[in-house]
Design a protein around this motif. Sequence first.
Motif, mmCIF file in Angstrom:
data_model
loop_
_atom_site.group_PDB
_atom_site.id
_atom_site.type_symbol
_atom_site.label_atom_id
_atom_site.label_comp_id
_atom_site.label_asym_id
_atom_site.label_seq_id
_atom_site.Cartn_x
_atom_site.Cartn_y
_atom_site.Cartn_z
ATOM 1 N N ARG C 160 6.410 47.780 141.830
ATOM 2 C CA ARG C 160 5.740 46.705 142.297
ATOM 3 C C ARG C 160 6.822 46.237 143.770
ATOM 4 N NH1 ARG C 160 10.042 42.203 140.815
ATOM 5 N NH2 ARG C 160 11.686 43.567 139.709
ATOM 6 N N ILE C 205 16.393 49.294 131.469
ATOM 7 C CA ILE C 205 16.559 48.504 132.552
ATOM 8 C C ILE C 205 16.128 48.868 133.992
ATOM 9 C CG2 ILE C 205 18.213 47.063 133.792
ATOM 10 C CD1 ILE C 205 19.964 46.995 130.909
ATOM 11 N N ARG C 208 12.106 48.935 133.972
ATOM 12 C CA ARG C 208 11.642 47.419 134.186
ATOM 13 C C ARG C 208 12.088 46.922 135.266
ATOM 14 N NH1 ARG C 208 11.050 44.128 129.544
ATOM 15 N NH2 ARG C 208 10.521 45.467 127.806
ATOM 16 N N ALA C 209 13.234 47.049 136.257
ATOM 17 C CA ALA C 209 13.426 46.642 137.287
ATOM 18 C C ALA C 209 12.298 46.531 138.333
ATOM 19 C CB ALA C 209 14.969 46.957 137.751
ATOM 20 N N ILE D 205 16.540 41.409 137.810
ATOM 21 C CA ILE D 205 16.757 42.423 137.235
ATOM 22 C C ILE D 205 17.316 42.032 135.883
ATOM 23 C CG2 ILE D 205 18.105 44.613 137.033
ATOM 24 C CD1 ILE D 205 17.898 45.009 139.911
ATOM 25 N N ARG D 208 14.211 40.354 133.956
ATOM 26 C CA ARG D 208 13.335 41.283 133.456
ATOM 27 C C ARG D 208 14.085 42.206 132.275
ATOM 28 N NH1 ARG D 208 9.053 43.570 136.548
ATOM 29 N NH2 ARG D 208 8.423 41.883 138.123
ATOM 30 N N ALA D 209 15.183 42.458 132.301
ATOM 31 C CA ALA D 209 16.048 43.516 131.308
ATOM 32 C C ALA D 209 15.730 42.807 129.987
ATOM 33 C CB ALA D 209 17.315 43.624 131.704
ATOM 34 N N SER D 211 13.669 39.781 129.160
ATOM 35 C CA SER D 211 12.493 39.080 128.659
ATOM 36 C C SER D 211 11.615 39.940 127.861
ATOM 37 C CB SER D 211 11.939 38.267 129.927
ATOM 38 O OG SER D 211 11.632 39.448 130.964
#
Lengths: 212, 212, 212, 212
Positions: C160, C205, C208-209, D205, D208-209, D211
């Motif tokens: 993103r 992590i 996802r980041a 970050i 998101r880590a 959730s």
Amino acid sequence: MGAASEEPTAVDGKRRQRAAATKEQLLVAAREVFEERGYQAATVGAITKLANTAHGTFYLYFKNKEDVFGEIITEVVRELYERSLGPFVSLPPEGGVNRTPDAIRALLTVFAEHRGLWRALLEAVLQSATIEQRWLDLRRTFTDRIMIRLGELEAAGTARPLDAEVVAHALVAMVEWFAFAGCVFEEPDPATIGIDRSTAVLADIWTRAISL
Amino acid sequence: MGAASEEPTAVDGKRRQRAAATKEQLLVAAREVFEERGYQAATVGAITKLANTAHGTFYLYFKNKEDVFGEIITEVVRELYERSLGPFVSLPPEGGVNRTPDAIRALLTVFAEHRGLWRALLEAVLQSATIEQRWLDLRRTFTDRIMIRLGELEAAGTARPLDAEVVAHALVAMVEWFAFAGCVFEEPDPATIGIDRSTAVLADIWTRAISL
Amino acid sequence: MGAASEEPTAVDGKRRQRAAATKEQLLVAAREVFEERGYQAATVGAITKLANTAHGTFYLYFKNKEDVFGEIITEVVRELYERSLGPFVSLPPEGGVNRTPDAIRALLTVFAEHRGLWRALLEAVLQSATIEQRWLDLRRTFTDRIMIRLGELEAAGTARPLDAEVVAHALVAMVEWFAFAGCVFEEPDPATIGIDRSTAVLADIWTRAISL
Amino acid sequence: MGAASEEPTAVDGKRRQRAAATKEQLLVAAREVFEERGYQAATVGAITKLANTAHGTFYLYFKNKEDVFGEIITEVVRELYERSLGPFVSLPPEGGVNRTPDAIRALLTVFAEHRGLWRALLEAVLQSATIEQRWLDLRRTFTDRIMIRLGELEAAGTARPLDAEVVAHALVAMVEWFAFAGCVFEEPDPATIGIDRSTAVLADIWTRAISL
DNA sequence: CATGAATGAGACTTCATTCAT
DNA sequence: AATGAATGAAGTCTCATTCAT
């Protein structure tokens, strides 16, 4: 200025008592500290702490470490004298019984009762000229008295003719250092040897040294 | 193994010599400082200053003050042994002549030659457990040897039956402390007494202590 | 002057070899010393001792402690790069498979292999401006490369839109400090956690980041 | 028990105040010195000089450099906790608003306010086992609290199932090292990045880590 | 190339002693 | 009489670095 300073009695008496008590506390504490740590490792801080006193209070009663130690050691040496040599030399020289063993046993006993203190003494004597002087003076009480005694014995025909000065020093050196070595270095270990053997040998040598 | 092993001779020899010389300088300086100031008042700074060395150089050759002192004292005690007790105990026990006076005179002489050092020794022994141990070990050489000697004499019928252990310690204490007191406290003053009287008295007491 | 200086070949070659060998010895020794003692507690003396070299020899090859450490650390960081980030960034951004776990596992592995050294690195970075600079330069290789990568991913539509600079630093910080903390403080204890859990979480992590 | 217990108020209060003031001076001075020089380069001399105190006075209040540093760092970490994590974790886990950004902003702010100190902390932690322990204990307050929080969130259905222990450590590592790197190495330079971008990215970050 | 002896700066810590309250 | 905070001198030891062989 006011009238206060004119009637010293009541309050003063209490003050004096309190002061004496404080000094006593310090003295007792100092003794314990010296016994445990020796002279040089002892600190004024440790003494005041043990005495439950402020650091500064110490200097109200003693000039410094040397000074307290001087008082303590004087006291101990006095005890030593009174319990060992004193009774001995007060007897008439002709006395049928040999009192040497008693004196020596008493001396070894007093040494054994204050182990740590004798080590401290040795240290202090080497560290401070003032204490060295004080100790030598006290010590001379012993040697001098013995020298005199040897003269008396000689005159009484109980002892042979001697170089009294040197003999006195030699015999004192023997007993003193034997005692010191025992409690400072445990050499020979007093626990192993026992006071009886020590007394017997020292008194024997002493007696043979002077007898006809 | 390194690249060093090829020409060890020329340069290496010189270096070793220089190093030895430096150590010797430090040793000599240390001895002087100890003699003058005693153990505790002696500082590494004073030693290096006298030795004309950087402060750090000292630590190239010795771990600390204790360490140098150990080397010095070992040396001195060895000298003491070799000049006094050594010659004495190497003789056969039956020897017609009494060698005790010689040994004692030698001992007093060695003590007199290093006055300051003995004071320092006493201090050091009381200040450092390491040195205390070292000294006690060296000292035991003397007492043990004498103990053995007493046994020999007894066996040879030259001495009476004795409590050898205690007698040895007592006699050593006498001579040792007489010597210490003389050079450390001048009590009695060796200059006044003279080595002859001292020797005579000590040897006499010693002899009487063991003879039949 | 003479003809000697004109034919450098034969002897020179040997010399060069020997020199290289010596330097290598020192380097190996230094590494070991740093690993064991950390940066500040490591001494040139310890290094030369371990390298079987004279103290002075060290200064033939390195300016000082900083200098050796710089060489060592450069080497280790290169290894780190080549085994973790390198393989990762050389792949095309669209690659169907997520290589992040591999890179992270590799990084944790390299850290674990040189525990002591990373602690030393941290120390050194804080102690020496030169090393700090050197390390920051090396470190920038990582962050810069990742920043670029993030841009590529973004362009490829795999990631993103991101604040690439800050995200790169944040992710590097996470992985790096997790690794440091593990091998320097054992917090969390790598032995307990295990590299699999660590890798899984960090990679998760990370992914996802940046993922859509 | 001593004679002291009679009038404790007047004089005693003033003294106590004065003492507290001196300690405070030293503490302030120490802080400044540590900020400027870092841990290892800081010296007791520099601290007392800045505090306008005799060298020895320092040792009246602290055992040594380690000791003062411990007090300072405890204080700073407490502040850090109270201003960042504390408020955050005291909220109910279901809270509609995400407070993570606030906590992170607060943390970055506290770090920025004591730049030099954090560098010193890092150094100290690596130099002194005692401080390392102290710091790890304080730090565990953070990670443990976050671990618990993750559990709560998970239970509340706000977070997905996680390896709470490792995730907590990873996230703490990220924020912590990002903050350290910023104020210790200026990498990335906080002045350039600005706290808003940093906060946004880190919080993003973080969120998101965990959730769903 | 290699050696290793020598240098010397510098920080730490303790404690006897003073003195204002 | 007692307090206890403050002082500051002094000595220890380590190590990076140099330099003459």
